[in-house]
Design an enzyme around this catalytic site. Structure first.
Site, PDB file in Angstrom:
ATOM      1  N   CYS A   1      -0.716  68.333 108.741  1.00  0.00           N
ATOM      2  CA  CYS A   1       0.677  67.935 108.517  1.00  0.00           C
ATOM      3  C   CYS A   1       1.231  67.224 109.754  1.00  0.00           C
ATOM      4  O   CYS A   1       0.647  67.268 110.845  1.00  0.00           O
ATOM      5  CB  CYS A   1       1.537  69.150 108.151  1.00  0.00           C
ATOM      6  SG  CYS A   1       2.095  70.116 109.563  1.00  0.00           S
TER       7      CYS A   1
ATOM      8  N   GLU B   1       1.964  82.765 106.669  1.00  0.00           N
ATOM      9  CA  GLU B   1       3.195  82.426 105.959  1.00  0.00           C
ATOM     10  C   GLU B   1       4.231  83.543 106.040  1.00  0.00           C
ATOM     11  O   GLU B   1       3.947  84.650 106.524  1.00  0.00           O
ATOM     12  CB  GLU B   1       2.846  82.084 104.501  1.00  0.00           C
ATOM     13  CG  GLU B   1       1.937  80.858 104.446  1.00  0.00           C
ATOM     14  CD  GLU B   1       1.613  80.387 103.037  1.00  0.00           C
ATOM     15  OE1 GLU B   1       1.894  81.126 102.063  1.00  0.00           O
ATOM     16  OE2 GLU B   1       1.081  79.263 102.922  1.00  0.00           O
TER      17      GLU B   1
ATOM     18  N   ASN C   1      -3.477  79.832 108.892  1.00  0.00           N
ATOM     19  CA  ASN C   1      -2.048  79.731 108.567  1.00  0.00           C
ATOM     20  C   ASN C   1      -1.487  81.104 108.217  1.00  0.00           C
ATOM     21  O   ASN C   1      -2.150  81.921 107.568  1.00  0.00           O
ATOM     22  CB  ASN C   1      -1.768  78.688 107.484  1.00  0.00           C
ATOM     23  CG  ASN C   1      -2.601  78.820 106.227  1.00  0.00           C
ATOM     24  OD1 ASN C   1      -3.689  79.361 106.240  1.00  0.00           O
ATOM     25  ND2 ASN C   1      -2.091  78.298 105.135  1.00  0.00           N
TER      26      ASN C   1
ATOM     27  N   CYS D   1       1.283  76.756 110.478  1.00  0.00           N
ATOM     28  CA  CYS D   1       0.000  76.186 110.057  1.00  0.00           C
ATOM     29  C   CYS D   1      -1.135  76.709 110.943  1.00  0.00           C
ATOM     30  O   CYS D   1      -0.910  77.130 112.082  1.00  0.00           O
ATOM     31  CB  CYS D   1       0.032  74.668 110.195  1.00  0.00           C
ATOM     32  SG  CYS D   1       1.114  73.825 109.041  1.00  0.00           S
TER      33      CYS D   1
ATOM     34  N   CYS E   1       1.945  69.357 112.932  1.00  0.00           N
ATOM     35  CA  CYS E   1       0.720  69.740 113.659  1.00  0.00           C
ATOM     36  C   CYS E   1       0.161  68.550 114.438  1.00  0.00           C
ATOM     37  O   CYS E   1      -0.358  68.706 115.541  1.00  0.00           O
ATOM     38  CB  CYS E   1      -0.325  70.285 112.700  1.00  0.00           C
ATOM     39  SG  CYS E   1       0.084  71.943 112.118  1.00  0.00           S
TER      40      CYS E   1
ATOM     41  N   GLU F   1      -3.409  75.009 112.474  1.00  0.00           N
ATOM     42  CA  GLU F   1      -3.610  74.210 113.693  1.00  0.00           C
ATOM     43  C   GLU F   1      -2.677  74.683 114.810  1.00  0.00           C
ATOM     44  O   GLU F   1      -3.076  74.829 115.961  1.00  0.00           O
ATOM     45  CB  GLU F   1      -3.339  72.723 113.407  1.00  0.00           C
ATOM     46  CG  GLU F   1      -4.313  72.099 112.427  1.00  0.00           C
ATOM     47  CD  GLU F   1      -3.846  72.185 110.981  1.00  0.00           C
ATOM     48  OE1 GLU F   1      -3.214  73.198 110.604  1.00  0.00           O
ATOM     49  OE2 GLU F   1      -4.115  71.240 110.225  1.00  0.00           O
TER      50      GLU F   1
HETATM   51  N1  THU Z   1      -1.102  74.129 106.231  1.00  0.00           N
HETATM   52  C1  THU Z   1      -1.882  74.286 107.345  1.00  0.00           C
HETATM   53  O1  THU Z   1      -2.083  75.409 107.818  1.00  0.00           O
HETATM   54  N2  THU Z   1      -2.412  73.194 107.918  1.00  0.00           N
HETATM   55  C2  THU Z   1      -2.330  71.939 107.409  1.00  0.00           C
HETATM   56  O2  THU Z   1      -2.899  71.023 107.992  1.00  0.00           O
HETATM   57  C3  THU Z   1      -1.577  71.684 106.174  1.00  0.00           C
HETATM   58  C4  THU Z   1      -0.791  72.841 105.657  1.00  0.00           C
HETATM   59  C5  THU Z   1      -0.571  75.328 105.592  1.00  0.00           C
HETATM   60  C6  THU Z   1       0.905  75.550 105.699  1.00  0.00           C
HETATM   61  C7  THU Z   1       1.143  76.463 104.524  1.00  0.00           C
HETATM   62  O3  THU Z   1       0.813  77.791 104.891  1.00  0.00           O
HETATM   63  C8  THU Z   1       0.122  76.001 103.499  1.00  0.00           C
HETATM   64  O4  THU Z   1      -0.866  75.291 104.223  1.00  0.00           O
HETATM   65  C9  THU Z   1       0.689  75.108 102.418  1.00  0.00           C
HETATM   66  O5  THU Z   1       1.412  74.062 102.955  1.00  0.00           O
END
Ligand code: THU
Length: 160
Positions: A112, A63, A61, A72, A115, A74
């Protein structure tokens, strides 16, 4: 009135029970958590895919100060795989996550909604099931296809 009930088969494995191939993919997802950029959530997610040609791609991920601009693990991984290997189906996707303390989650990481929708498209695109392995220290959830993660889903067929 009638009621419809959906049943979702999930196989739950101990990490050691998995094939060497699956363990290697999970290891890559775990390793990818180290390359996350998460100054806001401090939640480190890693994903890895095995492609039909045998390649393994991983991602994490990423940000951004403008929160919705981040991505994310995925989607980072699936979009990278799609842009670098557009003709290769994704056979298996593995996901792992570490919390703010740096520990891998005990329960398997639930992807999420956005994804899951992107996973669905990745699967439909190649007309073959994509297995999903969600890592937790207490066990690994295996879904045989995206259907299990996103039942009653919307895809291009729904518009016809
Ligand atoms: N996040 C992911 O990368 N994958 C997931 O399946 C759930 C959430 C990340 C998004 C963000 O950078 C952090 O986790 C918190 O939500």
């Amino acid at each position: 009135m009638k009621q419809l009930t959906l049943q979702i088969p999930i196989s739950v494995y101990d990490y050691e029970e998995l094939s060497a191939e699956d363990r290697a993919l999970i290891d890559q997802a775990k390793e990818a958590t180290r390359r996350s950029y998460v100054p806001y959530s401090h939640f480190h997610v890693g994903a890895a895919v095995r492609l039909s040609g045998g390649e393994i791609i991983s991602g994490s991920n990423q940000e951004n100060a403008a929160y919705p601009s981040g991505t994310c693990a995925e989607r980072t991984t699936l979009f990278y795989a799609g842009s670098q290997y557009p003709t290769q189906a994704i056979l298996t996707l593995a996901v792992a996550a570490r919390n703010e303390q740096g520990n891998f989650l005990d329960s398997p990481i639930p992807p999420c909604g956005a994804c899951r929708q992107v996973m669905l498209e990745a699967e439909k695109r190649f007309k073959q099931p994509m297995r999903i392995l969600l890592y937790g220290t207490s066990g690994v959830y295996e879904f045989g296809s995206v259907d299990g993660l996103l039942p009653f889903s919307f895809d291009a067929d729904a518009m016809r």
